[in-house]
Design a protein around this motif. Structure first.
Motif, PDB file in Angstrom:
ATOM      1  N   LEU A 150       0.834  -1.199   0.000  1.00  0.00           N
ATOM      2  CA  LEU A 150       0.000   0.000   0.000  1.00  0.00           C
ATOM      3  C   LEU A 150       0.874   1.256   0.000  1.00  0.00           C
ATOM      4  O   LEU A 150       0.602   2.205  -0.742  1.00  0.00           O
ATOM      5  CB  LEU A 150      -0.935  -0.008   1.206  1.00  0.00           C
ATOM      6  CG  LEU A 150      -2.058   1.007   1.221  1.00  0.00           C
ATOM      7  CD1 LEU A 150      -2.962   0.868   0.008  1.00  0.00           C
ATOM      8  CD2 LEU A 150      -2.877   0.863   2.497  1.00  0.00           C
ATOM      9  N   THR A 151       1.936   1.246   0.780  1.00  0.00           N
ATOM     10  CA  THR A 151       2.849   2.392   0.827  1.00  0.00           C
ATOM     11  C   THR A 151       3.522   2.590  -0.523  1.00  0.00           C
ATOM     12  O   THR A 151       3.628   3.717  -1.018  1.00  0.00           O
ATOM     13  CB  THR A 151       3.909   2.201   1.931  1.00  0.00           C
ATOM     14  OG1 THR A 151       3.231   2.094   3.188  1.00  0.00           O
ATOM     15  CG2 THR A 151       4.872   3.377   1.975  1.00  0.00           C
ATOM     16  N   LEU A 152       3.978   1.506  -1.127  1.00  0.00           N
ATOM     17  CA  LEU A 152       4.660   1.608  -2.421  1.00  0.00           C
ATOM     18  C   LEU A 152       3.740   2.101  -3.526  1.00  0.00           C
ATOM     19  O   LEU A 152       4.194   2.742  -4.471  1.00  0.00           O
ATOM     20  CB  LEU A 152       5.264   0.261  -2.815  1.00  0.00           C
ATOM     21  CG  LEU A 152       6.478  -0.177  -1.996  1.00  0.00           C
ATOM     22  CD1 LEU A 152       6.867  -1.613  -2.345  1.00  0.00           C
ATOM     23  CD2 LEU A 152       7.647   0.764  -2.217  1.00  0.00           C
ATOM     24  N   LYS A 153       2.456   1.810  -3.433  1.00  0.00           N
ATOM     25  CA  LYS A 153       1.501   2.209  -4.464  1.00  0.00           C
ATOM     26  C   LYS A 153       0.917   3.591  -4.214  1.00  0.00           C
ATOM     27  O   LYS A 153       0.180   4.114  -5.037  1.00  0.00           O
ATOM     28  CB  LYS A 153       0.359   1.192  -4.574  1.00  0.00           C
ATOM     29  CG  LYS A 153       0.802  -0.215  -4.912  1.00  0.00           C
ATOM     30  CD  LYS A 153       1.531  -0.288  -6.224  1.00  0.00           C
ATOM     31  CE  LYS A 153       1.842  -1.705  -6.613  1.00  0.00           C
ATOM     32  NZ  LYS A 153       3.217  -2.097  -6.525  1.00  0.00           N
ATOM     33  N   THR A 154       1.237   4.183  -3.071  1.00  0.00           N
ATOM     34  CA  THR A 154       0.774   5.527  -2.781  1.00  0.00           C
ATOM     35  C   THR A 154       1.537   6.482  -3.702  1.00  0.00           C
ATOM     36  O   THR A 154       2.733   6.333  -3.903  1.00  0.00           O
ATOM     37  CB  THR A 154       1.026   5.872  -1.294  1.00  0.00           C
ATOM     38  OG1 THR A 154       0.332   4.905  -0.504  1.00  0.00           O
ATOM     39  CG2 THR A 154       0.535   7.254  -0.960  1.00  0.00           C
ATOM     40  N   LEU A 155       0.841   7.462  -4.247  1.00  0.00           N
ATOM     41  CA  LEU A 155       1.457   8.359  -5.216  1.00  0.00           C
ATOM     42  C   LEU A 155       2.762   8.972  -4.705  1.00  0.00           C
ATOM     43  O   LEU A 155       3.774   8.952  -5.371  1.00  0.00           O
ATOM     44  CB  LEU A 155       0.483   9.459  -5.626  1.00  0.00           C
ATOM     45  CG  LEU A 155      -0.723   8.991  -6.436  1.00  0.00           C
ATOM     46  CD1 LEU A 155      -1.656  10.171  -6.701  1.00  0.00           C
ATOM     47  CD2 LEU A 155      -0.265   8.375  -7.743  1.00  0.00           C
ATOM     48  N   ASN A 156       2.730   9.524  -3.525  1.00  0.00           N
ATOM     49  CA  ASN A 156       3.906  10.152  -2.940  1.00  0.00           C
ATOM     50  C   ASN A 156       4.026   9.672  -1.485  1.00  0.00           C
ATOM     51  O   ASN A 156       3.711  10.426  -0.564  1.00  0.00           O
ATOM     52  CB  ASN A 156       3.799  11.677  -2.970  1.00  0.00           C
ATOM     53  CG  ASN A 156       3.816  12.216  -4.365  1.00  0.00           C
ATOM     54  OD1 ASN A 156       4.699  11.868  -5.144  1.00  0.00           O
ATOM     55  ND2 ASN A 156       2.838  13.045  -4.702  1.00  0.00           N
ATOM     56  N   PRO A 157       4.480   8.428  -1.248  1.00  0.00           N
ATOM     57  CA  PRO A 157       4.447   7.886   0.105  1.00  0.00           C
ATOM     58  C   PRO A 157       5.243   8.688   1.113  1.00  0.00           C
ATOM     59  O   PRO A 157       4.883   8.736   2.273  1.00  0.00           O
ATOM     60  CB  PRO A 157       5.033   6.480  -0.053  1.00  0.00           C
ATOM     61  CG  PRO A 157       5.781   6.498  -1.330  1.00  0.00           C
ATOM     62  CD  PRO A 157       5.088   7.521  -2.206  1.00  0.00           C
TER      63      PRO A 157
END
Length: 162
Positions: A150-157
């Motif tokens: 989920l963190t990796l797929k967040t636009l700007n983690p």
């Protein structure tokens, strides 16, 4: 056409995540009053300082702490200031760069965090008494995978921590 089975599974996941947030909120609300020394909303920052400096007195920098917590540095700075005022965190000049400061748990912070971890472990042991150790390990691994993905797929983690 959307994947109906996938959509249903993800919606159930979302529901369970909300249920977990509710359980965590209730769980945190039961922290014993003797741990009121930890200012509200700062436990994650305190625990992160501990995780970033395991078994050492080296300390960490506020900017690195903000990145670790995925929070804006000004937010972390306010939390650190509250932890320093409470005597849970020591702030010292960086021996390499005197313009910067390093953060480390104080002896009081170490004792307090150990007490909180003990309290949490006791409650988790009761809540998970019917769980096999393998089930706990699988659940932990899946939670770690979910959080990481989920963190990796967040636009700007880490955008918040700039």
């Amino acid at each position: 056409m959307p994947d109906d089975a996938g959509t249903a599974a993800r919606r159930e996941l979302l529901h369970q995540v909300r249920e977990m947030f509710t359980a965590f909120r209730l769980f945190k609300g039961e922290l014993p009053s003797q741990h009121a020394a930890v200012p509200p909303g700062t436990l994650m920052v305190l625990a992160s300082i501990d995780q970033m400096t395991p078994g050492s007195d080296a300390g960490c920098h506020l900017k690195d702490l903000a990145v670790r917590c995925s929070l804006d540095p000004s937010t972390v700075s306010r939390s650190v200031a509250a932890l320093v005022r409470s005597g849970l965190v020591d702030r010292a000049a960086d021996p390499v760069d005197g313009r910067a400061s390093v953060l480390a748990l104080s002896a009081h912070g170490r004792r307090t965090l150990d007490e909180i971890y003990g309290w949490i472990d006791d409650r988790l042991a009761v809540a998970m008494q019917g769980w096999a150790l393998d089930d706990i390990a699988v659940f932990t691994a899946l939670m770690q995978r979910f959080s990481s993905d989920l963190t990796l797929k967040t636009l700007n983690p880490l955008e918040a921590a700039r």
